[in-house]
Design an enzyme around this catalytic site. Sequence first.
Site, PDB file in Angstrom:
ATOM      1  N   MET A  48      33.370 -13.666  -5.075  1.00 27.36           N
ATOM      2  CA  MET A  48      32.459 -14.289  -6.237  1.00 27.36           C
ATOM      3  C   MET A  48      33.106 -15.359  -6.943  1.00 27.36           C
ATOM      4  SD  MET A  48      31.120 -10.638  -7.708  1.00 27.36           S
ATOM      5  CE  MET A  48      32.470  -9.549  -7.788  1.00 27.36           C
ATOM      6  N   GLN A  98      37.592 -15.334   2.274  1.00 31.08           N
ATOM      7  CA  GLN A  98      36.358 -15.868   2.727  1.00 31.08           C
ATOM      8  C   GLN A  98      36.688 -17.453   2.798  1.00 31.08           C
ATOM      9  OE1 GLN A  98      32.607 -16.472   0.497  1.00 31.08           O
ATOM     10  NE2 GLN A  98      31.684 -15.140   2.245  1.00 31.08           N
ATOM     11  N   CYS A 143      26.131 -18.830   1.085  1.00 24.15           N
ATOM     12  CA  CYS A 143      26.110 -19.392  -0.091  1.00 24.15           C
ATOM     13  C   CYS A 143      25.022 -20.382  -0.280  1.00 24.15           C
ATOM     14  CB  CYS A 143      27.426 -20.022  -0.514  1.00 24.15           C
ATOM     15  SG  CYS A 143      27.309 -20.954  -2.315  1.00 24.15           S
ATOM     16  N   LYS A 171      29.504 -13.307   6.937  1.00 21.51           N
ATOM     17  CA  LYS A 171      28.690 -13.009   5.800  1.00 21.51           C
ATOM     18  C   LYS A 171      27.420 -14.030   5.768  1.00 21.51           C
ATOM     19  CE  LYS A 171      28.578 -11.300   0.947  1.00 21.51           C
ATOM     20  NZ  LYS A 171      27.407 -12.134   0.392  1.00 21.51           N
TER      21      LYS A 171
END
Length: 329
Positions: A17, A69, A99, A138
Site C-alpha cells: 500500500m 513489489q 495499480c 499482482k
Amino acid sequence: MGDAGHFPDPRFSVAPMMDWTDTWCRRFHRLLTRRALLYTEMVHANAVIHGDRDRLLGFAAEEHPIALQLGGSDPATLAQAARIAADRGFDEINLNVGCPSDRVQSGAFGACLMADPGLVADCVAAMRDAVEVPVTVKHRIGIDDQDSEADLHAFVEQVAAAGCRVFVVHARKAWLQGLSPKDNRDVPPLDYARVYRLKAEFPQLTIVLNGGLDDVSGARAHLQQVDGVMFGRKAYHEPWSLSVVDRLYFGADQDPTREGVLEGLLELAEGMRRGGVPLARLTRHILGLFHGEPGARQWRRVLTEGAHQPGAGPELIERAARACLPRAA
C-alpha cells in the site's frame, strides 16, 4: 534461475500500500503476526537502480518473510532491479500489474499492462532468469472493456507459461478511463467467484484472493477455493485484526497480547531514538491499534499531538496507552 528458492506461505499476506507499508509499518505488523507475508510499497524499477536503495529497500531482519513489489514494464530494467532486491534478501519479487493511477499509466506500467500479456510474460521471464527467489504477479480481473473471463484466463495462461507460479488477484476490474485510483478500489464490483473459477481452471497455480476483505476470521472460508488471502486497508486501519492470523491461519498456540505489542513498540521507539529516526514515522502507523476500544480517541490524540515534538520517544507511546490498556482485552 528463478523460483529455485522457497515460496513464502501464501495463506495470509498484507497488501502493498503506497505511503503506508514502509519498514516501520511492517515492523509494527510483525508484533501482531510473525507468519503473514508482508509487502513493501510499490517501488519503480528505475528507482531501485538509480535511487537511494537504503531508503527504498531497507528492512529489518524481523520483517521476513517479505516481498518487494516492483513497478515497471521494461524486462531488462526489471531484471536488474530484481537482482538488486534479491541480493538484499527479499523473499519474493512481485510485479505490479494492478495499480490504476494516472501516474502509473503514463509510465506504461501497473494495470494497463493487462492489455499486453506478452510484455508481462517477457518481464516475468527476464526477472526469473535474474534471481533465485520467486517472481509473482499482482493484477486485476480485467481492465476497461477487456474484462471477459476468457481475457483473464488468457492473461494468466500466457504469464504462467513464462514461469510465474503465483498470481495475486484483486477481484475487481480497473477502469483506466473515468475512475480515480480511490474509486477503482471501491466502485467496480467485487467478483470473488471469478477468482475461484480461475483457480479451478489453473489448479497447478497458486492463486491469492485480494480486494475488499474485511473479516480476518471469516476469510478462512476462501481457502476452500483459493490458496491464500491478502488484506489491505482492514489490516492497516484496524491492525489488531492481525493478532489472530498466526493462530487461525498457521496453527500458532496463542495470540499476542496488547501488553506484549506495546512492549515491542516501546523497544522500537527506543531504537528509533538511538538512531535519530523521528518517532512520527512509527506513530502514524499505530493510530488504529486500539480501534473500537475504550481510550482509543485519547491514544490517537496523544500520539498525534506529541509525535512531532523534539525528543519524542517511547514515553509518549507509554503515556498514550494509559487510557487503553487497563480496560483493553
